[in-house]
Design a protein around this motif. Structure first.
Motif, PDB file in Angstrom:
ATOM      1  N   MET A 193       0.843  -1.190   0.000  1.00 38.11           N
ATOM      2  CA  MET A 193       0.000   0.000   0.000  1.00 38.11           C
ATOM      3  C   MET A 193       0.878   1.238   0.000  1.00 38.11           C
ATOM      4  SD  MET A 193      -2.615   1.348   2.830  1.00 38.11           S
ATOM      5  CE  MET A 193      -3.723   2.568   2.233  1.00 38.11           C
ATOM      6  N   THR A 194       0.513   2.185  -0.804  1.00 39.28           N
ATOM      7  CA  THR A 194       1.282   3.431  -0.846  1.00 39.28           C
ATOM      8  C   THR A 194       0.611   4.505  -0.004  1.00 39.28           C
ATOM      9  OG1 THR A 194       0.201   4.004  -2.933  1.00 39.28           O
ATOM     10  CG2 THR A 194       2.352   2.960  -3.060  1.00 39.28           C
ATOM     11  N   THR A 195      -0.513   5.017  -0.467  1.00 37.23           N
ATOM     12  CA  THR A 195      -1.222   6.050   0.279  1.00 37.23           C
ATOM     13  C   THR A 195      -2.727   5.842   0.159  1.00 37.23           C
ATOM     14  OG1 THR A 195      -1.288   7.541  -1.610  1.00 37.23           O
ATOM     15  CG2 THR A 195       0.578   7.780  -0.110  1.00 37.23           C
ATOM     16  N   ALA A 196      -3.445   6.516   1.041  1.00 37.50           N
ATOM     17  CA  ALA A 196      -4.901   6.498   0.991  1.00 37.50           C
ATOM     18  C   ALA A 196      -5.381   7.542  -0.018  1.00 37.50           C
ATOM     19  CB  ALA A 196      -5.473   6.808   2.368  1.00 37.50           C
ATOM     20  N   ASP A 197      -6.625   7.409  -0.449  1.00 43.07           N
ATOM     21  CA  ASP A 197      -7.223   8.358  -1.373  1.00 43.07           C
ATOM     22  C   ASP A 197      -7.733   9.592  -0.631  1.00 43.07           C
ATOM     23  OD1 ASP A 197      -6.800   6.575  -3.465  1.00 43.07           O
ATOM     24  OD2 ASP A 197      -8.754   5.641  -3.200  1.00 43.07           O
ATOM     25  N   GLU A 198      -8.010  10.653  -1.381  1.00 40.84           N
ATOM     26  CA  GLU A 198      -8.449  11.916  -0.785  1.00 40.84           C
ATOM     27  C   GLU A 198      -9.810  11.818  -0.108  1.00 40.84           C
ATOM     28  OE1 GLU A 198     -10.299  13.976  -4.794  1.00 40.84           O
ATOM     29  OE2 GLU A 198      -8.232  14.384  -4.231  1.00 40.84           O
ATOM     30  N   ASN A 199     -10.565  10.768  -0.350  1.00 39.27           N
ATOM     31  CA  ASN A 199     -11.860  10.586   0.288  1.00 39.27           C
ATOM     32  C   ASN A 199     -11.782   9.617   1.466  1.00 39.27           C
ATOM     33  OD1 ASN A 199     -14.638  11.275   0.380  1.00 39.27           O
ATOM     34  ND2 ASN A 199     -15.162   9.310  -0.546  1.00 39.27           N
ATOM     35  N   ASP A 200     -10.581   9.183   1.827  1.00 42.14           N
ATOM     36  CA  ASP A 200     -10.404   8.196   2.890  1.00 42.14           C
ATOM     37  C   ASP A 200     -10.130   8.843   4.237  1.00 42.14           C
ATOM     38  OD1 ASP A 200     -10.709   6.093   1.107  1.00 42.14           O
ATOM     39  OD2 ASP A 200      -8.557   5.802   0.843  1.00 42.14           O
ATOM     40  N   ILE A 201     -10.565   8.154   5.269  1.00 42.42           N
ATOM     41  CA  ILE A 201     -10.218   8.495   6.643  1.00 42.42           C
ATOM     42  C   ILE A 201      -9.253   7.407   7.109  1.00 42.42           C
ATOM     43  CG2 ILE A 201     -11.046   8.738   9.008  1.00 42.42           C
ATOM     44  CD1 ILE A 201     -13.786   9.552   7.794  1.00 42.42           C
ATOM     45  N   VAL A 202      -8.016   7.773   7.367  1.00 42.85           N
ATOM     46  CA  VAL A 202      -7.018   6.820   7.842  1.00 42.85           C
ATOM     47  C   VAL A 202      -7.063   6.816   9.367  1.00 42.85           C
ATOM     48  CG1 VAL A 202      -4.546   6.277   7.942  1.00 42.85           C
ATOM     49  CG2 VAL A 202      -5.573   7.148   5.819  1.00 42.85           C
ATOM     50  N   VAL A 203      -7.062   5.625   9.959  1.00 40.01           N
ATOM     51  CA  VAL A 203      -7.071   5.509  11.411  1.00 40.01           C
ATOM     52  C   VAL A 203      -6.027   4.490  11.844  1.00 40.01           C
ATOM     53  CG1 VAL A 203      -8.977   3.835  11.385  1.00 40.01           C
ATOM     54  CG2 VAL A 203      -8.503   5.097  13.478  1.00 40.01           C
ATOM     55  N   GLY A 204      -5.246   4.877  12.851  1.00 33.77           N
ATOM     56  CA  GLY A 204      -4.244   3.973  13.407  1.00 33.77           C
ATOM     57  C   GLY A 204      -4.887   3.032  14.403  1.00 33.77           C
TER      58      GLY A 204
END
Length: 166
Positions: free
Chosen positions: A1-12
């Protein structure tokens, strides 16, 4: 995986109470905003660092353990809730840098708070502090509170109306 999309919410997500609170918050926000959640579990293989790594025969074994735990955390957070699109990703690397890298194009990054350490770390943990300092997207730090302190979970669809300025 590289990066999330602009519509994504990333959570640790690391299995702690703080990350469970952050995941629940991110799921509620995703439901309200129509976004997708990308749940990220950072991990590293170092058999000299901890018993968890030493017990794994390979980095692949350890990655699979974290993948299973991440899936379990997501399933627990989704239990009884309306379905929300979630992509769960274990990512090799240190938590702070991994979360910053994955969320660089995301709508936001959500992490749990932590109460150990000095100064800023009195309010947030070292991963949270790293994300606040280095992130390119908005960062939400979700505090960990007991169910009694928290009370009912607010409806994320209800908008906040500020009072008059003093």
């Amino acid at each position: 995986m590289t990066t999330a999309d602009e519509n994504d919410i990333v959570v640790g997500v690391d299995g702690s109470a703080g990350s469970a609170a952050a995941l629940r918050w991110a799921l509620a926000e995703a439901k309200a905003s129509g976004r997708r959640v990308v749940a990220v579990r950072a991990w590293t293989y170092d058999p000299t660092a901890d018993l968890e790594s030493a017990a794994a025969r390979s980095s692949r074994d350890l990655e699979n353990r974290y993948r299973q735990r991440l899936a379990q955390s997501v399933a627990e957070a989704l239990a009884g809730a309306d379905p929300v699109p979630v992509r769960a990703e274990p990512v090799d690397g240190a938590p702070g840098p991994v979360l910053v890298r994955v969320s660089q194009n995301a709508a936001m990054l959500v992490v749990g708070s932590h109460g150990h350490g000095r100064l800023l770390r009195l309010l947030v943990g070292s991963v949270s502090a790293h994300c606040l300092k280095e992130s390119r997207c908005p960062v939400v730090v979700v505090p960990v509170r007991t169910a009694e302190e928290r009370g009912p979970v607010p409806d994320p669809a209800v908008t906040y109306e500020p009072g008059p300025l003093l």
